[in-house]
Design a protein around this motif. Structure first.
Motif, PDB file in Angstrom:
ATOM      1  N   LYS A  92       0.834  -1.215   0.000  1.00 31.35           N
ATOM      2  CA  LYS A  92       0.000   0.000   0.000  1.00 31.35           C
ATOM      3  C   LYS A  92       0.862   1.256   0.000  1.00 31.35           C
ATOM      4  O   LYS A  92       0.597   2.213  -0.706  1.00 31.35           O
ATOM      5  CB  LYS A  92      -0.894  -0.005   1.249  1.00 31.35           C
ATOM      6  CG  LYS A  92      -2.344   0.325   0.914  1.00 31.35           C
ATOM      7  CD  LYS A  92      -3.204   0.320   2.159  1.00 31.35           C
ATOM      8  CE  LYS A  92      -3.890  -1.020   2.373  1.00 31.35           C
ATOM      9  NZ  LYS A  92      -4.475  -1.166   3.697  1.00 31.35           N
ATOM     10  N   ARG A  93       1.913   1.208   0.808  1.00 26.71           N
ATOM     11  CA  ARG A  93       2.772   2.394   0.936  1.00 26.71           C
ATOM     12  C   ARG A  93       3.442   2.707  -0.405  1.00 26.71           C
ATOM     13  O   ARG A  93       3.460   3.850  -0.861  1.00 26.71           O
ATOM     14  CB  ARG A  93       3.834   2.093   1.999  1.00 26.71           C
ATOM     15  CG  ARG A  93       4.676   3.260   2.284  1.00 26.71           C
ATOM     16  CD  ARG A  93       5.409   3.092   3.573  1.00 26.71           C
ATOM     17  NE  ARG A  93       6.412   4.150   3.651  1.00 26.71           N
ATOM     18  CZ  ARG A  93       7.397   4.160   4.487  1.00 26.71           C
ATOM     19  NH1 ARG A  93       7.539   3.184   5.345  1.00 26.71           N
ATOM     20  NH2 ARG A  93       8.253   5.150   4.483  1.00 26.71           N
ATOM     21  N   LEU A  94       3.938   1.661  -1.041  1.00 28.64           N
ATOM     22  CA  LEU A  94       4.643   1.878  -2.302  1.00 28.64           C
ATOM     23  C   LEU A  94       3.685   2.303  -3.413  1.00 28.64           C
ATOM     24  O   LEU A  94       3.982   3.216  -4.202  1.00 28.64           O
ATOM     25  CB  LEU A  94       5.374   0.584  -2.687  1.00 28.64           C
ATOM     26  CG  LEU A  94       6.548   0.723  -3.616  1.00 28.64           C
ATOM     27  CD1 LEU A  94       7.555   1.723  -3.090  1.00 28.64           C
ATOM     28  CD2 LEU A  94       7.247  -0.629  -3.779  1.00 28.64           C
ATOM     29  N   THR A  95       2.507   1.665  -3.465  1.00 30.61           N
ATOM     30  CA  THR A  95       1.585   1.990  -4.555  1.00 30.61           C
ATOM     31  C   THR A  95       0.912   3.349  -4.331  1.00 30.61           C
ATOM     32  O   THR A  95       0.600   4.036  -5.307  1.00 30.61           O
ATOM     33  CB  THR A  95       0.515   0.893  -4.750  1.00 30.61           C
ATOM     34  OG1 THR A  95      -0.091   0.618  -3.482  1.00 30.61           O
ATOM     35  CG2 THR A  95       1.122  -0.376  -5.312  1.00 30.61           C
ATOM     36  N   SER A  96       0.740   3.751  -3.073  1.00 26.72           N
ATOM     37  CA  SER A  96       0.177   5.103  -2.925  1.00 26.72           C
ATOM     38  C   SER A  96       1.242   6.111  -3.343  1.00 26.72           C
ATOM     39  O   SER A  96       0.918   7.177  -3.879  1.00 26.72           O
ATOM     40  CB  SER A  96      -0.380   5.367  -1.528  1.00 26.72           C
ATOM     41  OG  SER A  96       0.636   5.195  -0.599  1.00 26.72           O
ATOM     42  N   GLY A  97       2.513   5.742  -3.156  1.00 30.88           N
ATOM     43  CA  GLY A  97       3.600   6.618  -3.622  1.00 30.88           C
ATOM     44  C   GLY A  97       3.615   6.736  -5.138  1.00 30.88           C
ATOM     45  O   GLY A  97       3.732   7.854  -5.679  1.00 30.88           O
ATOM     46  N   THR A  98       3.452   5.625  -5.847  1.00 32.67           N
ATOM     47  CA  THR A  98       3.453   5.700  -7.315  1.00 32.67           C
ATOM     48  C   THR A  98       2.230   6.475  -7.796  1.00 32.67           C
ATOM     49  O   THR A  98       2.296   7.213  -8.785  1.00 32.67           O
ATOM     50  CB  THR A  98       3.483   4.293  -7.967  1.00 32.67           C
ATOM     51  OG1 THR A  98       2.450   3.512  -7.393  1.00 32.67           O
ATOM     52  CG2 THR A  98       4.817   3.601  -7.791  1.00 32.67           C
ATOM     53  N   GLY A  99       1.097   6.318  -7.062  1.00 32.30           N
ATOM     54  CA  GLY A  99      -0.117   7.074  -7.410  1.00 32.30           C
ATOM     55  C   GLY A  99       0.137   8.576  -7.296  1.00 32.30           C
ATOM     56  O   GLY A  99      -0.233   9.361  -8.183  1.00 32.30           O
ATOM     57  N   GLN A 100       0.795   8.971  -6.194  1.00 30.60           N
ATOM     58  CA  GLN A 100       1.110  10.395  -5.986  1.00 30.60           C
ATOM     59  C   GLN A 100       2.046  10.905  -7.085  1.00 30.60           C
ATOM     60  O   GLN A 100       1.864  11.999  -7.614  1.00 30.60           O
ATOM     61  CB  GLN A 100       1.809  10.575  -4.621  1.00 30.60           C
ATOM     62  CG  GLN A 100       0.862  10.518  -3.438  1.00 30.60           C
ATOM     63  CD  GLN A 100      -0.206  11.593  -3.520  1.00 30.60           C
ATOM     64  OE1 GLN A 100       0.056  12.724  -3.913  1.00 30.60           O
ATOM     65  NE2 GLN A 100      -1.434  11.230  -3.193  1.00 30.60           N
ATOM     66  N   LEU A 101       3.052  10.077  -7.409  1.00 32.77           N
ATOM     67  CA  LEU A 101       4.016  10.491  -8.438  1.00 32.77           C
ATOM     68  C   LEU A 101       3.317  10.689  -9.787  1.00 32.77           C
ATOM     69  O   LEU A 101       3.658  11.602 -10.542  1.00 32.77           O
ATOM     70  CB  LEU A 101       5.143   9.448  -8.570  1.00 32.77           C
ATOM     71  CG  LEU A 101       6.125   9.412  -7.395  1.00 32.77           C
ATOM     72  CD1 LEU A 101       7.018   8.180  -7.463  1.00 32.77           C
ATOM     73  CD2 LEU A 101       6.974  10.679  -7.379  1.00 32.77           C
ATOM     74  N   ALA A 102       2.335   9.834 -10.072  1.00 31.48           N
ATOM     75  CA  ALA A 102       1.581   9.976 -11.327  1.00 31.48           C
ATOM     76  C   ALA A 102       0.811  11.302 -11.320  1.00 31.48           C
ATOM     77  O   ALA A 102       0.806  12.037 -12.315  1.00 31.48           O
ATOM     78  CB  ALA A 102       0.631   8.789 -11.513  1.00 31.48           C
ATOM     79  N   LYS A 103       0.195  11.602 -10.162  1.00 33.56           N
ATOM     80  CA  LYS A 103      -0.576  12.857 -10.057  1.00 33.56           C
ATOM     81  C   LYS A 103       0.322  14.075 -10.233  1.00 33.56           C
ATOM     82  O   LYS A 103       0.008  14.993 -10.987  1.00 33.56           O
ATOM     83  CB  LYS A 103      -1.253  12.934  -8.677  1.00 33.56           C
ATOM     84  CG  LYS A 103      -2.570  12.209  -8.658  1.00 33.56           C
ATOM     85  CD  LYS A 103      -3.399  12.612  -7.430  1.00 33.56           C
ATOM     86  CE  LYS A 103      -4.540  11.627  -7.305  1.00 33.56           C
ATOM     87  NZ  LYS A 103      -4.417  10.711  -6.165  1.00 33.56           N
ATOM     88  N   HIS A 104       1.453  14.074  -9.488  1.00 40.50           N
ATOM     89  CA  HIS A 104       2.376  15.215  -9.576  1.00 40.50           C
ATOM     90  C   HIS A 104       2.814  15.474 -11.018  1.00 40.50           C
ATOM     91  O   HIS A 104       3.027  16.601 -11.428  1.00 40.50           O
ATOM     92  CB  HIS A 104       3.625  14.981  -8.720  1.00 40.50           C
ATOM     93  CG  HIS A 104       3.345  15.006  -7.242  1.00 40.50           C
ATOM     94  ND1 HIS A 104       2.473  15.894  -6.667  1.00 40.50           N
ATOM     95  CD2 HIS A 104       3.829  14.247  -6.221  1.00 40.50           C
ATOM     96  CE1 HIS A 104       2.418  15.673  -5.359  1.00 40.50           C
ATOM     97  NE2 HIS A 104       3.223  14.676  -5.063  1.00 40.50           N
ATOM     98  N   ARG A 105       2.956  14.375 -11.772  1.00 43.47           N
ATOM     99  CA  ARG A 105       3.451  14.523 -13.149  1.00 43.47           C
ATOM    100  C   ARG A 105       2.327  14.770 -14.154  1.00 43.47           C
ATOM    101  O   ARG A 105       2.566  14.798 -15.362  1.00 43.47           O
ATOM    102  CB  ARG A 105       4.196  13.251 -13.563  1.00 43.47           C
ATOM    103  CG  ARG A 105       5.511  13.077 -12.846  1.00 43.47           C
ATOM    104  CD  ARG A 105       6.140  11.780 -13.303  1.00 43.47           C
ATOM    105  NE  ARG A 105       7.564  11.785 -13.148  1.00 43.47           N
ATOM    106  CZ  ARG A 105       8.220  11.239 -12.115  1.00 43.47           C
ATOM    107  NH1 ARG A 105       7.559  10.646 -11.153  1.00 43.47           N
ATOM    108  NH2 ARG A 105       9.542  11.280 -12.070  1.00 43.47           N
TER     109      ARG A 105
END
Ligand code: FAD
Ligand code: NAD
Length: 470
Positions: A92-105
């Motif tokens: 969960k921690r890693l995938t919420s991080g990738t989700g955030q990175l997608a949003k930021h970009r």
């Protein structure tokens, strides 16, 4: 309808690395995947959850090992619900991080399943219901792979598991049969063995990890013979029957007992490319006889607007290979003159000890009739290995005897997965034995075994006496 410069189908380490780089380069990007966030097989049900469990297995094994040094912890009490929660939280921690990175970009993440309409559009069946059409200039197919389960190993019983089911930790079976002595079989077999299952591994070839050099595998196999119940080589499963008391398995081959009952079975006999993408036949994309999407060295398919990367295009099916290909494909789209042409792709089996290799293997060199020099440094001569009581390791370099150039590296021992990166860099940089020998490595570390292997090449290793002949 969405119109975008690039759409990436599949949000694994290949797909999201590609989408993120494309966004960084200023392209408009859509990324389609059925999960809530990017991550793919690797993060949701592969590399990451398995490594979380292997970390726990290592702790259990080390605490048992500590008895030899006068420190007794006693047998661990395992709270399986908590362990599962730990593993799920890692994901969960890693995938919420990738989700955030997608949003930021500003990557347009679309949660759904893609179907190809033609060479410039696809339809997404949204997980939330409904459909979305995406028109694109370029697409990258990164749909990954799925477990390959031969019909005779396919029985409709939850006690027969693939890697995804095994990672869910349904229980700790008293007895577990692992079919396949490859990456998954040995990694997940090690987890269950540490948790307390009596694990039997059945492998159809004469040795575990058929792709790796035997001298490395022998060291791992010796340890496995202590932690697992048994390893049956040159043996196949020919039948499995679900009974009330367990799964009755019939073997054919070298195994003495031809029939045994197991509480659970894990089938890990390889993975197959996930190239059955609906609508793919509406494009000129071609698939080879093994199901891999065919691509050139720039990861272009036969359809000019469509690229493909990762497990779906070929071996080795590894996350870091997928990410690298993804970045290459995007750079090609951006007009750079690049290709996917690595000199060395590292492979790591995260067992205890870990086993890792990159570049040319000794077996490959022999098969190709290539003249090489192999310089080996046994960890019994490493101060660091002795101080952690783990001399079950070996570092070896495969070198061109004329140019001294490093062609391959093989490692077995705790932490081999971290150590191999130096070998990859050395091969990519065209390093020679002299370069490695002259590079000062910190003492006392296992990295010194790389330097001392290079010294072995010259017959001048400080900690082993192996003078050069002739
Ligand atoms: P994947 O990660 O497979 O992702 C593909 C994604 O595409 C999936 O999310 C899938 O749902 C999605 N998809 C498929 N079809 C569609 C469609 N039509 N529309 C939209 N989305 C679609 N590799 C390592 O390097 N190190 C490890 O330690 C390691 N451990 C592993 C442990 C296990 C148990 C397993 C099973 C694999 C492991 N691997 C490991 C292999 C690694 O997971 C793969 O090599 C890697 O995930 C491949 O990445 P990919 O981007 O090609 O695709
Ligand atoms: P694998 O190819 O690594 O191993 C499968 C093993 O099963 C082989 O040794 C093969 O000889 C054996 N086998 C095949 N059919 C058999 C049969 N009928 N009976 C007995 N043995 C049989 O496949 P895997 O372990 O399923 O893993 C799939 C892929 O996932 C790997 O090749 C790797 O690319 C990736 N992976 C990587 C890591 C990592 O990088 N640490 C970890 C897990 C998975």
């Amino acid at each position: 309808m969405i119109s975008t410069q690039l759409v990436v189908v599949g949000g694994g380490p290949g797909g999201y690395a590609a989408a993120f780089l494309a966004a960084d380069l200023g392209l408009s990007v859509a990324l389609v995947d059925p999960e809530v966030n990017p991550g793919g097989v690797c993060v949701y049900r592969g590399c990451i959850p398995s490594k979380a469990l292997l970390h726990v297995a290592k702790l259990i094994d080390e605490s048992r090992h500590a008895k030899a040094w006068g420190i007794a912890f006693g047998e661990p009490t395992i709270n399986l619900d908590q362990l599962r929660e730990f593993k799920n939280n890692v994901v969960k921690r890693l995938t919420s991080g990738t989700g955030q990175l997608a949003k930021h970009r500003k990557v347009n993440y679309i949660q759904g399943w893609a179907e190809i309409v033609d060479a410039h559009s696809l339809r997404v069946k949204l997980v939330a219901g409904g459909e979305e059409t995406v028109q694109f200039e370029h697409a990258i197919l990164a749909t990954g792979s799925l477990p390959a389960i031969p019909p005779m190993l396919k029985i409709d019983d939850p006690r027969v598991m693939d890697s995804t089911a095994a990672l869910d930790l349904p229980d700790i079976p008293k007895s577990l049969l692992v079919v396949g002595g490859g990456y998954i079989g040995l990694e997940l077999g090690s987890v269950y063995a540490a948790l307390g299952s009596a694990v039997t591994v059945v492998e159809m070839t004469p040795g575990l990890l058929p792709g790796a050099d035997r001298d490395l595998v022998d060291i791992l196999a010796k340890r496995i013979s202590q932690t697992m119940k048994s390893v049956l080589l040159e043996t196949r499963v020919v039948q499995m029957k679900a009974e009330a008391k367990g799964i009755r398995v019939t073997f054919e081959g070298k195994a003495e007992a031809k029939e045994q009952l197991f509480d659970r079975v894990l089938v890990a006999v390889g993975r197959r490319p996930n190239s059955a993408i609906p609508g793919l036949d509406k494009t000129s994309v071609q698939v080879d006889s093994r199901g891999f999407i065919m691509v050139d060295e720039q990861r272009r398919t036969h359809e000019p607007s469509i690229f493909a990367i990762g497990d779906v295009v070929g071996e080795p099916m590894l996350a870091h290979k997928a990410s690298h290909e993804g970045r290459v494909a995007v750079e090609v789209m951006a007009g750079e003159n690049v290709a996917f042409a690595p000199r060395a792709i590292p492979a790591v089996v995260f067992t205890d000890p870990e086993l890792a290799w990159c570049g040319l293997t000794e077996a490959q060199a022999a098969k190709e009739g290539r003249h090489v020099t192999v310089a080996k440094f046994p960890w019994g001569a490493s101060g660091r290995a002795i101080s952690i009581d783990r001399t079950d390791g070996l570092t070896k370099l495969i070198l061109d005897p004329d140019t001294e150039r490093l062609l391959g590296v093989g490692l077995v021992g705790p932490g081999a997965g971290e150590l191999i990166a130096e070998g990859v860099l050395a091969i990519e940089m065209g390093a020679t034995a002299t370069d490695l020998k002259l590079t000062i490595h910190p003492h006392p570390t296992l990295t010194e075994t790389m330097m001392e292997s290079a010294e072995v090449f010259f017959g001048q290793a400080t900690h082993v006496y192996r003078p050069k002949r002739g």
